[in-house]
Design an enzyme around this catalytic site. Structure first.
Site, mmCIF file in Angstrom:
data_model
loop_
_atom_site.group_PDB
_atom_site.id
_atom_site.type_symbol
_atom_site.label_atom_id
_atom_site.label_comp_id
_atom_site.label_asym_id
_atom_site.label_seq_id
_atom_site.Cartn_x
_atom_site.Cartn_y
_atom_site.Cartn_z
ATOM 1 N N GLU A 1 0.827 -1.216 0.000
ATOM 2 C CA GLU A 1 0.000 0.000 0.000
ATOM 3 C C GLU A 1 0.855 1.258 0.000
ATOM 4 O O GLU A 1 0.495 2.262 -0.639
ATOM 5 C CB GLU A 1 -0.939 -0.019 1.207
ATOM 6 C CG GLU A 1 -2.065 -1.024 1.053
ATOM 7 C CD GLU A 1 -2.942 -1.171 2.272
ATOM 8 O OE1 GLU A 1 -3.961 -1.868 2.190
ATOM 9 O OE2 GLU A 1 -2.602 -0.594 3.331
ATOM 10 N N HIS B 1 -10.308 0.166 0.953
ATOM 11 C CA HIS B 1 -10.525 -0.613 2.172
ATOM 12 C C HIS B 1 -11.997 -1.001 2.359
ATOM 13 O O HIS B 1 -12.291 -1.883 3.178
ATOM 14 C CB HIS B 1 -10.020 0.157 3.398
ATOM 15 C CG HIS B 1 -8.539 0.100 3.566
ATOM 16 N ND1 HIS B 1 -7.673 0.964 2.913
ATOM 17 C CD2 HIS B 1 -7.747 -0.739 4.287
ATOM 18 C CE1 HIS B 1 -6.423 0.661 3.237
ATOM 19 N NE2 HIS B 1 -6.443 -0.363 4.064
#
Length: 226
Positions: free
Chosen positions: A138, A171
């Site tokens: 990420e 997410h």
């Protein structure tokens, strides 16, 4: 002849690699749950290793504006800001959760975190994906690659807003601003030192502490107040 790649190519390859890893669990769905978890963990770690390899192999030709203009480039600042960033990120998370709860009345729990903990309880191996593989990928994608691709067109601040928004959306948690402000904070850490390792340390450390705290609460049979 040099085979090093440009920043644009490295960034696009990194984003593509992340996409492949992100959807990799679907490849293992025909198999047992243990194989799905083991396979997903393997792809997360492999993805992180490949991104690190791409970074080191091309770090002389694929340099971002953030890395060129950074002032606090000493390893001391990388370590200091990285480790202190773990606790600052957790404070930011708690504050934004509290504000969001006060405004919307939503529960301050994270469904994304609860799902991850459930998987870890089923197979502890998955902790490697959530505390190491996932955060490393990420940071290379949402901080280095996305900001690196857009900063020359938008400037750092707008690039950080774009990357933080996408970081939150990916997410799929329902707590947009919680993940947005954490992503923005990680972007600031990266900007201050020009080292992606600063935000990686903070992100990996934060995920590790959150997982440990959730596991302690679970095994101690402690239920947080609603």
């Amino acid at each position: 002849m040099s085979t090093n790649l440009s920043l644009k190519k490295i960034s696009l390859i990194t984003i593509l690699l992340y996409g492949l890893v992100f959807f990799s669990p679907y490849l293992f769905q025909p198999f047992s749950a243990d194989i799905v978890i083991a396979g997903t963990t393997f792809t997360y770690i492999l993805g992180a290793i490949l991104m690190i390899w791409l970074y080191f192999k091309n770090r002389k030709t694929a340099v971002t504006i953030v890395e060129e203009k950074a002032k606090l480039t000493s390893p001391v600042f990388t370590m200091l800001l990285g480790f202190s960033g773990i606790f600052i990120a957790m404070i930011i998370q708690a504050i934004v959760f509290s504000i969001e709860t006060a405004i919307t009345g939503a529960q301050p729990s994270s469904q994304n975190t609860q799902n991850i903990i459930a998987v870890i309880l089923a197979n502890p191996l998955f902790i490697l994906a959530t505390t190491i593989g996932g955060p490393i990928m990420e940071e290379f994608v949402f901080r280095r690659s996305l900001i690196g691709l857009t900063e020359s067109y938008t400037g750092f601040w707008f690039a950080a807003i774009i990357s933080s928004s996408l970081f939150s959306i990916i997410h799929q948690d329902g707590h947009f601003f919680v993940y947005f402000f954490m992503g923005f904070f990680f972007a600031l850490l990266y900007k201050m030192t020009g080292k992606i390792w600063t935000s990686i340390i903070a992100h990996c450390g934060m995920n590790t502490l959150v997982v440990i705290a959730q596991l302690v609460l679970h095994y101690a049979n402690i239920e947080l107040p609603k």
